[in-house]
Design a protein around this motif. Structure first.
Motif, short mmCIF file in Angstrom:
data_model
loop_
_atom_site.label_atom_id
_atom_site.label_comp_id
_atom_site.label_asym_id
_atom_site.label_seq_id
_atom_site.Cartn_x
_atom_site.Cartn_y
_atom_site.Cartn_z
N GLY A 38 0.77 -1.23 0.00
CA GLY A 38 0.00 0.00 0.00
C GLY A 38 0.80 1.27 0.00
N ALA A 39 2.12 1.18 0.02
CA ALA A 39 2.96 2.37 -0.05
C ALA A 39 3.13 2.79 -1.50
CB ALA A 39 4.32 2.10 0.59
N PHE A 40 3.54 4.05 -1.71
CA PHE A 40 3.67 4.59 -3.07
C PHE A 40 5.10 5.07 -3.31
CE2 PHE A 40 -0.73 5.22 -1.77
CZ PHE A 40 -1.44 4.79 -2.88
N ARG A 41 5.51 4.99 -4.58
CA ARG A 41 6.78 5.57 -5.02
C ARG A 41 6.47 6.51 -6.18
NH1 ARG A 41 7.94 0.34 -5.18
NH2 ARG A 41 8.46 0.29 -7.38
N VAL A 42 7.13 7.66 -6.20
CA VAL A 42 6.93 8.61 -7.29
C VAL A 42 7.73 8.14 -8.49
CG1 VAL A 42 7.22 11.00 -8.03
CG2 VAL A 42 6.64 10.50 -5.65
N VAL A 43 7.06 7.95 -9.62
CA VAL A 43 7.77 7.55 -10.83
C VAL A 43 7.76 8.66 -11.89
CG1 VAL A 43 7.41 5.09 -10.49
CG2 VAL A 43 5.73 6.39 -11.77
N ASP A 44 6.92 9.67 -11.70
CA ASP A 44 6.98 10.84 -12.58
C ASP A 44 6.46 12.04 -11.79
OD1 ASP A 44 7.57 12.00 -15.19
OD2 ASP A 44 5.43 12.42 -15.26
N GLY A 45 7.28 13.08 -11.72
CA GLY A 45 6.94 14.26 -10.94
C GLY A 45 7.81 14.40 -9.72
N LEU A 46 8.90 13.63 -9.68
CA LEU A 46 9.79 13.63 -8.52
C LEU A 46 10.35 15.02 -8.22
CD1 LEU A 46 11.36 11.97 -6.39
CD2 LEU A 46 13.14 11.65 -8.10
N GLN A 47 10.85 15.71 -9.24
CA GLN A 47 11.45 17.01 -9.01
C GLN A 47 10.42 18.03 -8.54
OE1 GLN A 47 13.36 17.47 -12.87
NE2 GLN A 47 15.36 17.09 -11.97
N ARG A 48 9.21 17.95 -9.11
CA ARG A 48 8.17 18.91 -8.70
C ARG A 48 7.77 18.69 -7.24
NH1 ARG A 48 3.65 17.66 -12.61
NH2 ARG A 48 4.86 15.78 -13.06
N LEU A 49 7.56 17.43 -6.86
CA LEU A 49 7.17 17.15 -5.47
C LEU A 49 8.31 17.44 -4.49
CD1 LEU A 49 4.95 13.95 -5.63
CD2 LEU A 49 4.26 16.33 -5.35
N SER A 50 9.54 17.14 -4.90
CA SER A 50 10.69 17.45 -4.04
C SER A 50 10.79 18.95 -3.81
CB SER A 50 11.98 16.93 -4.68
OG SER A 50 11.97 15.52 -4.79
N THR A 51 10.55 19.71 -4.87
CA THR A 51 10.60 21.17 -4.76
C THR A 51 9.53 21.69 -3.82
OG1 THR A 51 11.56 21.45 -6.97
CG2 THR A 51 10.35 23.33 -6.06
N LEU A 52 8.30 21.23 -3.99
CA LEU A 52 7.19 21.71 -3.16
C LEU A 52 7.38 21.27 -1.70
CD1 LEU A 52 4.26 21.03 -5.64
CD2 LEU A 52 5.19 23.26 -4.98
N HIS A 53 7.87 20.05 -1.50
CA HIS A 53 8.12 19.59 -0.13
C HIS A 53 9.22 20.41 0.53
CE1 HIS A 53 9.69 16.95 3.09
NE2 HIS A 53 8.41 16.64 3.25
N SER A 54 10.27 20.69 -0.24
CA SER A 54 11.37 21.50 0.30
C SER A 54 10.88 22.87 0.71
CB SER A 54 12.48 21.62 -0.75
OG SER A 54 13.48 22.53 -0.33
N PHE A 55 10.04 23.49 -0.11
CA PHE A 55 9.56 24.84 0.17
C PHE A 55 8.61 24.88 1.36
CE2 PHE A 55 6.53 28.38 -0.60
CZ PHE A 55 7.43 29.43 -0.44
N VAL A 56 7.66 23.95 1.39
CA VAL A 56 6.60 24.01 2.40
C VAL A 56 7.01 23.38 3.73
CG1 VAL A 56 4.24 23.29 2.96
CG2 VAL A 56 4.82 24.00 0.62
N ARG A 57 7.66 22.24 3.69
CA ARG A 57 7.89 21.49 4.92
C ARG A 57 9.30 21.66 5.49
NH1 ARG A 57 3.55 17.79 5.66
NH2 ARG A 57 1.78 19.18 5.46
N GLU A 58 10.28 21.92 4.65
CA GLU A 58 11.64 22.07 5.18
C GLU A 58 11.89 23.49 5.68
OE1 GLU A 58 14.51 20.60 2.42
OE2 GLU A 58 13.39 18.74 2.05
N ASN A 59 11.11 24.43 5.18
CA ASN A 59 11.15 25.82 5.64
C ASN A 59 12.56 26.40 5.64
OD1 ASN A 59 9.93 28.17 6.37
ND2 ASN A 59 8.92 27.35 8.19
N ALA A 60 13.19 26.54 6.81
CA ALA A 60 14.51 27.18 6.86
C ALA A 60 15.56 26.41 6.05
CB ALA A 60 14.96 27.32 8.31
N GLN A 61 15.38 25.07 5.97
CA GLN A 61 16.32 24.27 5.20
C GLN A 61 15.95 24.23 3.71
OE1 GLN A 61 14.95 23.04 8.24
NE2 GLN A 61 16.80 23.91 9.18
N GLY A 62 14.81 24.78 3.38
CA GLY A 62 14.35 24.78 1.99
C GLY A 62 14.93 25.92 1.19
#
Length: 387
Positions: A109-133
């Motif tokens: 039931g787990a998922f792996r990103v096979v297309d859109g990795l860079q986009r999701l990594s970018t959005l996660h970095s900006f929203v969730r990593e905050n100071a480290q983003g």
């Protein structure tokens, strides 16, 4: 051996990415899989892809809890510049629909990103990593430059979280070969991923860690002049090629001679502890270490590179030479090779100089079964020189 010297040495072309030389020779695999037993057309019933919508907040939560994997240590994510990342965020704020994402679902039931990795990594970095983003930079329509996620007005933050993403989910019952083909078909945006980058995104943590540990060996980096962490994952592919031929053998390749299929099979084997025990993994890594040590001992800075007579400069690494010579040298005792080094180098350089069939086997249509078999036989023969 074909002894007639070629009229002109084949040009060695180094691969270039993002304007920088990669240190690896461009490989022409050609149509080597043309005589693979036909396993297509696929059964339509086995191709199961469903389309869903997720809020961006939901997706980010899945990443944080580990139920959506972003293929850790994937180097290509570093290619995006600050302006590219910022404009993706700006597109979300402007409510411009993003292209669909593709996830592969595991049997658990787990998922792996096979297309859109860079986009999701970018959005996660900006929203969730905050100071480290990262902070927004070079936006074209909104005056939010130099702001982190926490600096944005609450309404902007809410808009980002509520953004709906279209996600195509590949069902776990879809055969691996079909899943790989689906990925290749959708892999068209931006700078397309190469074959090893695709395998990395679609594999499990076990194979990634094995290949990472192999390429982190000092012996590998000495033999390849520091290839570990290659931006196009050519280091992982070379380690995987060694693993595939060492574990599965030439007969397995000859039965279905297509390099992508062969390396996919090896990846699945590395991922499965029942197919490959930890003890067997240790044996694989020991053989790889021995191969790298011996390759540098014999060829020094020219290991795995074209080095015909008369050539003094160092060419880029040739993957066909890497797979064949690493397998050929792995079983030998270093003291034995040291005593015969001059004879081995002389035999190998002579072959690279005057054996046209061999030059073809390491240059063009390198996946062709006859050429794969010939270069492996040649390396094994030359490794015995002086005995």
């Amino acid at each position: 051996m074909t002894t007639a010297r070629a009229q002109e040495e084949p040009e060695v072309v180094e691969d270039v990415f993002d304007g920088l030389a990669t240190g690896v020779e461009v490989e022409d695999e050609g149509g080597g899989g043309a005589d693979v037993p036909i396993v297509r057309p696929w059964d339509p019933a086995s191709i199961r892809v469903t389309t869903n919508q997720f809020s961006l907040r939901n997706i980010l939560d899945m990443i944080d809890e580990g139920s959506l994997e972003l293929a850790p240590d994937f180097q290509r994510g570093k290619v995006w510049k600050a302006e590219q990342k910022s404009r993706l965020v700006e597109s979300v704020l402007l409510q411009i629909p993003l292209p669909a994402f593709y996830f592969a679902e595991d049997s658990d039931g787990a998922f792996r990103v096979v297309d859109g990795l860079q986009r999701l990594s970018t959005l996660h970095s900006f929203v969730r990593e905050n100071a480290q983003g990262f902070r927004l930079k070079g936006m074209e329509y909104l005056n939010e430059n130099n702001k982190s996620f926490s600096d944005l007005p609450v309404q902007w933050q809410r808009r980002i979280y509520n953004t709906q993403l279209v996600v195509n989910v590949i069902d776990p019952t879809t055969p691996p070969d079909v899943m790989y083909d689906i990925f290749k078909r959708i892999n068209t945006g931006g700078t397309p991923l190469n074959a090893q980058e695709i395998r990395h995104c679609m594999s499990r943590a076990r194979s990634r860690e094995i290949l990472k540990s192999m390429t982190a060996m000092d012996e590998f980096n000495t033999a390849t002049n520091g290839m570990h962490g290659h931006i196009r994952m050519n280091d992982r592919e070379m380690a995987l090629r060694f693993a595939a031929f060492w574990l599965l053998g030439m007969d397995a390749y000859m039965a279905r001679p297509a390099m992508d299929l062969f390396l996919e099979r090896a990846t699945r084997m590395l991922d499965d502890p029942e197919a490959l025990s930890d003890t067997r993994v240790d044996e694989l890594c020991a053989a790889f270490r021995s191969a790298m040590l011996n390759a540098h001992l014999v060829f020094e800075e020219h290991a795995f590179r074209k080095w015909p007579n008369g050539v003094t400069g160092r060419n880029p690494i040739n993957r066909a030479l890497f797979e064949s010579w690493s397998i050929a040298l792995a079983p030998y005792d270093s003291a034995d090779l040291r005593s015969r080094r001059t004879d081995i180098v002389s035999a190998a350089r002579s072959r690279m100089t005057s054996d046209i069939d061999y030059l073809d086997a390491i240059t063009a249509s390198t996946s062709d079964r006859r050429r794969v078999e010939y270069r492996f036989q040649a390396a094994a023969e030359d490794a015995k020189a002086g005995t």
